[in-house]
Design a protein around this motif. Structure first.
Motif, PDB file in Angstrom:
ATOM      1  N   CYS A   1       0.826  -1.214   0.000  1.00 42.14           N
ATOM      2  CA  CYS A   1       0.000   0.000   0.000  1.00 42.14           C
ATOM      3  C   CYS A   1       0.858   1.261   0.000  1.00 42.14           C
ATOM      4  N   THR A   2       1.965   1.245   0.733  1.00 42.57           N
ATOM      5  CA  THR A   2       2.882   2.387   0.712  1.00 42.57           C
ATOM      6  C   THR A   2       3.392   2.632  -0.701  1.00 42.57           C
ATOM      7  N   SER A   3       3.796   1.564  -1.384  1.00 43.08           N
ATOM      8  CA  SER A   3       4.281   1.697  -2.766  1.00 43.08           C
ATOM      9  C   SER A   3       3.214   2.292  -3.669  1.00 43.08           C
ATOM     10  N   GLU A   4       2.001   1.796  -3.560  1.00 40.76           N
ATOM     11  CA  GLU A   4       0.919   2.274  -4.418  1.00 40.76           C
ATOM     12  C   GLU A   4       0.588   3.736  -4.141  1.00 40.76           C
ATOM     13  N   LEU A   5       0.484   4.112  -2.870  1.00 40.62           N
ATOM     14  CA  LEU A   5       0.134   5.498  -2.542  1.00 40.62           C
ATOM     15  C   LEU A   5       1.258   6.456  -2.922  1.00 40.62           C
ATOM     16  N   ALA A   6       2.506   6.067  -2.698  1.00 40.20           N
ATOM     17  CA  ALA A   6       3.631   6.923  -3.077  1.00 40.20           C
ATOM     18  C   ALA A   6       3.731   7.058  -4.599  1.00 40.20           C
ATOM     19  N   THR A   7       3.528   5.963  -5.308  1.00 36.47           N
ATOM     20  CA  THR A   7       3.563   6.004  -6.775  1.00 36.47           C
ATOM     21  C   THR A   7       2.451   6.889  -7.311  1.00 36.47           C
ATOM     22  N   ASN A   8       1.257   6.771  -6.740  1.00 35.75           N
ATOM     23  CA  ASN A   8       0.145   7.630  -7.166  1.00 35.75           C
ATOM     24  C   ASN A   8       0.448   9.097  -6.895  1.00 35.75           C
ATOM     25  N   ALA A   9       1.063   9.395  -5.757  1.00 29.11           N
ATOM     26  CA  ALA A   9       1.426  10.777  -5.456  1.00 29.11           C
ATOM     27  C   ALA A   9       2.393  11.312  -6.512  1.00 29.11           C
ATOM     28  N   LEU A  10       3.389  10.509  -6.867  1.00 25.90           N
ATOM     29  CA  LEU A  10       4.342  10.939  -7.893  1.00 25.90           C
ATOM     30  C   LEU A  10       3.674  11.145  -9.245  1.00 25.90           C
ATOM     31  N   ALA A  11       2.821  10.212  -9.622  1.00 30.56           N
ATOM     32  CA  ALA A  11       2.216  10.250 -10.958  1.00 30.56           C
ATOM     33  C   ALA A  11       1.111  11.296 -11.086  1.00 30.56           C
ATOM     34  N   HIS A  12       0.386  11.540 -10.000  1.00 27.58           N
ATOM     35  CA  HIS A  12      -0.818  12.370 -10.118  1.00 27.58           C
ATOM     36  C   HIS A  12      -0.892  13.545  -9.150  1.00 27.58           C
ATOM     37  N   GLY A  13      -0.077  13.557  -8.101  1.00 27.50           N
ATOM     38  CA  GLY A  13      -0.311  14.539  -7.057  1.00 27.50           C
ATOM     39  C   GLY A  13       0.826  15.466  -6.710  1.00 27.50           C
ATOM     40  N   VAL A  14       1.996  15.269  -7.305  1.00 29.17           N
ATOM     41  CA  VAL A  14       3.141  16.094  -6.939  1.00 29.17           C
ATOM     42  C   VAL A  14       3.562  16.922  -8.150  1.00 29.17           C
ATOM     43  N   PRO A  15       3.246  18.197  -8.129  1.00 28.99           N
ATOM     44  CA  PRO A  15       3.681  19.063  -9.236  1.00 28.99           C
ATOM     45  C   PRO A  15       5.210  19.178  -9.260  1.00 28.99           C
ATOM     46  N   PRO A  16       5.781  19.530 -10.414  1.00 28.36           N
ATOM     47  CA  PRO A  16       7.234  19.712 -10.499  1.00 28.36           C
ATOM     48  C   PRO A  16       7.734  20.673  -9.418  1.00 28.36           C
ATOM     49  N   GLY A  17       8.874  20.330  -8.837  1.00 27.34           N
ATOM     50  CA  GLY A  17       9.469  21.175  -7.818  1.00 27.34           C
ATOM     51  C   GLY A  17       8.937  20.927  -6.418  1.00 27.34           C
ATOM     52  N   ARG A  18       8.000  20.014  -6.274  1.00 30.16           N
ATOM     53  CA  ARG A  18       7.418  19.716  -4.963  1.00 30.16           C
ATOM     54  C   ARG A  18       7.731  18.270  -4.594  1.00 30.16           C
ATOM     55  N   GLY A  19       7.193  17.833  -3.479  1.00 30.80           N
ATOM     56  CA  GLY A  19       7.394  16.476  -3.023  1.00 30.80           C
ATOM     57  C   GLY A  19       6.168  15.986  -2.283  1.00 30.80           C
ATOM     58  N   TYR A  20       6.332  14.905  -1.562  1.00 30.71           N
ATOM     59  CA  TYR A  20       5.223  14.345  -0.789  1.00 30.71           C
ATOM     60  C   TYR A  20       5.723  13.900   0.575  1.00 30.71           C
TER      61      TYR A  20
END
Length: 140
Positions: A48-67
């Motif tokens: 679940c950590t992998s899936e949520l982190a991957t989703n954040a990278l793909a859909h939720g983290v604009p360039p120059g930001r992080g999670y």
């Protein structure tokens, strides 16, 4: 570890917008889960950590930001909450897979005891929870 040492019920770590952050987040979570004695649920929590982190990278983290990955022990230590905070817009949800992607939240729904999405400004928090006991099924 010293038997009298109290472990913090909260751990968090910020990750930059880069693909190597997903394995780093998994390792961070692995250490906390092991320290807290949730080893029986380790594979589910890491998936679940992998899936949520991957989703954040793909859909939720604009360039120059992080999670941010935040882990919390709740219910007197009987439950583990995994949160991924990002600054992107949009409302994640379980959707039909296109064959190549789209299965992440289906997997989270299948293995976590509960999961959901909360608001933050800016962005959102996608979370999932695990109890120490047996698989309890999903409740969204």
């Amino acid at each position: 570890m010293n038997e009298t040492m109290q472990l913090s019920p909260l751990r968090e770590r910020f990750y930059r917008r880069e693909h190597r952050s997903v394995p780093a987040a998994r390792e961070f979570v692995r250490e906390a889960v092991t320290d807290w004695g949730f080893g029986v649920r380790l594979d589910d929590v890491l998936l679940c950590t992998s899936e949520l982190a991957t989703n954040a990278l793909a859909h939720g983290v604009p360039p120059g930001r992080g999670y941010l990955v935040r882990l919390l022990l709740e219910e007197g230590g009987a439950a583990l909450r995994v949160e991924v905070h990002d600054s992107g817009s949009g409302q994640p949800g379980v959707r039909e897979s296109d064959g190549e992607s789209g299965r992440g939240l289906l997997l989270v729904e299948a293995v976590a005891d509960r999961w959901g999405v909360g608001e933050r400004s800016p962005g959102k928090v996608v979370w999932c929870m695990f109890g120490r006991g047996c698989f309890a099924g999903s409740v969204n």
